[in-house]
Motif scaffolding. Structure first.
Motif, PDB file in Angstrom:
ATOM      1  N   THR A   1       0.799  -1.236   0.098  1.00 54.65           N
ATOM      2  CA  THR A   1       0.102   0.033  -0.097  1.00 54.65           C
ATOM      3  C   THR A   1       0.943   1.132   0.002  1.00 54.65           C
ATOM      4  OG1 THR A   1      -1.653  -1.157   1.411  1.00 54.65           O
ATOM      5  CG2 THR A   1      -1.749   1.207   1.180  1.00 54.65           C
ATOM      6  N   TYR A   2       0.477   2.308  -0.690  1.00 52.34           N
ATOM      7  CA  TYR A   2       1.405   3.407  -0.933  1.00 52.34           C
ATOM      8  C   TYR A   2       0.424   4.791  -0.566  1.00 52.34           C
ATOM      9  CZ  TYR A   2       4.637   0.531  -3.170  1.00 52.34           C
ATOM     10  OH  TYR A   2       5.233  -0.796  -3.776  1.00 52.34           O
ATOM     11  N   ALA A   3       1.128   5.731  -0.043  1.00 48.43           N
ATOM     12  CA  ALA A   3       0.495   6.963   0.234  1.00 48.43           C
ATOM     13  C   ALA A   3       0.399   7.627  -1.457  1.00 48.43           C
ATOM     14  CB  ALA A   3       1.426   7.888   0.782  1.00 48.43           C
ATOM     15  N   ASP A   4      -0.748   8.325  -1.560  1.00 48.46           N
ATOM     16  CA  ASP A   4      -0.851   8.739  -2.855  1.00 48.46           C
ATOM     17  C   ASP A   4       0.058   9.675  -3.230  1.00 48.46           C
ATOM     18  OD1 ASP A   4      -4.536   9.370  -2.482  1.00 48.46           O
ATOM     19  OD2 ASP A   4      -3.392   7.701  -2.897  1.00 48.46           O
ATOM     20  N   SER A   5       0.967  10.342  -2.650  1.00 50.22           N
ATOM     21  CA  SER A   5       2.098  11.217  -3.105  1.00 50.22           C
ATOM     22  C   SER A   5       3.064  10.337  -3.501  1.00 50.22           C
ATOM     23  CB  SER A   5       2.456  12.041  -2.068  1.00 50.22           C
ATOM     24  OG  SER A   5       2.934  11.305  -0.838  1.00 50.22           O
TER      25      SER A   5
ATOM     26  N   LYS B   1       2.898   6.920  -5.080  1.00 52.96           N
ATOM     27  CA  LYS B   1       2.213   5.963  -5.472  1.00 52.96           C
ATOM     28  C   LYS B   1       2.799   5.974  -7.188  1.00 52.96           C
ATOM     29  CE  LYS B   1      -1.744   4.933  -4.308  1.00 52.96           C
ATOM     30  NZ  LYS B   1      -3.150   5.028  -3.976  1.00 52.96           N
TER      31      LYS B   1
ATOM     32  N   ARG C   1       5.755   5.724  -8.056  1.00 49.86           N
ATOM     33  CA  ARG C   1       7.359   6.452  -8.241  1.00 49.86           C
ATOM     34  C   ARG C   1       7.956   5.454  -7.034  1.00 49.86           C
ATOM     35  NH1 ARG C   1       8.411  11.103  -6.359  1.00 49.86           N
ATOM     36  NH2 ARG C   1       6.612  11.323  -4.805  1.00 49.86           N
TER      37      ARG C   1
END
Length: 121
Positions: free
Chosen positions: A58-62, A64, A66
C-alpha cells in the motif's frame, strides 16, 4: 531488543533515484507488516508505504507509481526503491513494523535514527 537501522539516503537531483534499506533485528520479522515513513522539516511524520507479511503493498498517494516497497524475509530487511524523486520528497525516512488495523499498519513504538533524503539541484 528491537533494532531498526535505516541506510541508503543521500543527495539526489530531481528526477533521480535512491534505494533505501532497513535492517531489522529483535523481532520475528516474517510475522510482521513493515512500513516506511518520512518526516520533512517542520512537518509531522507521515506514512509512505507498507508491505504485509504476505508482501501485499500500500502506498501514500503522493508516492504511488514512483516508489516501490519490498521485503526480504531471509535477510530481515525492507527496502524502498524511490524513482522520479521530487524536491517535496526531501525528508528523513524511517522504517517500522507492526500489525494491520483496518488494513493499515499500526507502527510500533520503536524507531531507528532514520536516513536523510535530500532532493535538490
Amino acid at each position: 531488543q528491537v533494532r531498526l537501522v535505516e541506510s541508503g539516503g543521500g543527495l539526489v537531483q530531481p528526477g533521480g533515484s535512491l534505494r533505501l534499506s532497513c535492517a531489522v533485528s529483535g523481532i520475528i520479522f516474517r510475522n510482521y507488516a513493515m512500513g516506511w515513513y518520512r518526516q520533512a522539516p517542520g512537518k509531522q511524520r507521515e506514512f509512505v508505504a507498507q508491505v504485509t507479511s504476505l508482501s501485499m503493498t500500500t502506498y501514500a498517494d503522493s508516492v504511488k507509481g514512483r516508489f516501490t516497497i519490498s521485503r526480504d524475509n531471509a535477510k530481515n530487511a525492507v527496502y524502498l526503491q524511490m524513482s522520479t524523486l521530487k524536491p517535496e520528497d526531501t525528508a528523513v525516512y524511517y522504517c517500522n513494523y507492526g500489525t494491520l488495523v483496518g488494513g493499515l499498519l499500526r507502527s510500533s513504538k520503536y524507531w531507528g535514527q532514520g536516513t536523510q533524503v535530500t532532493v535538490s539541484s
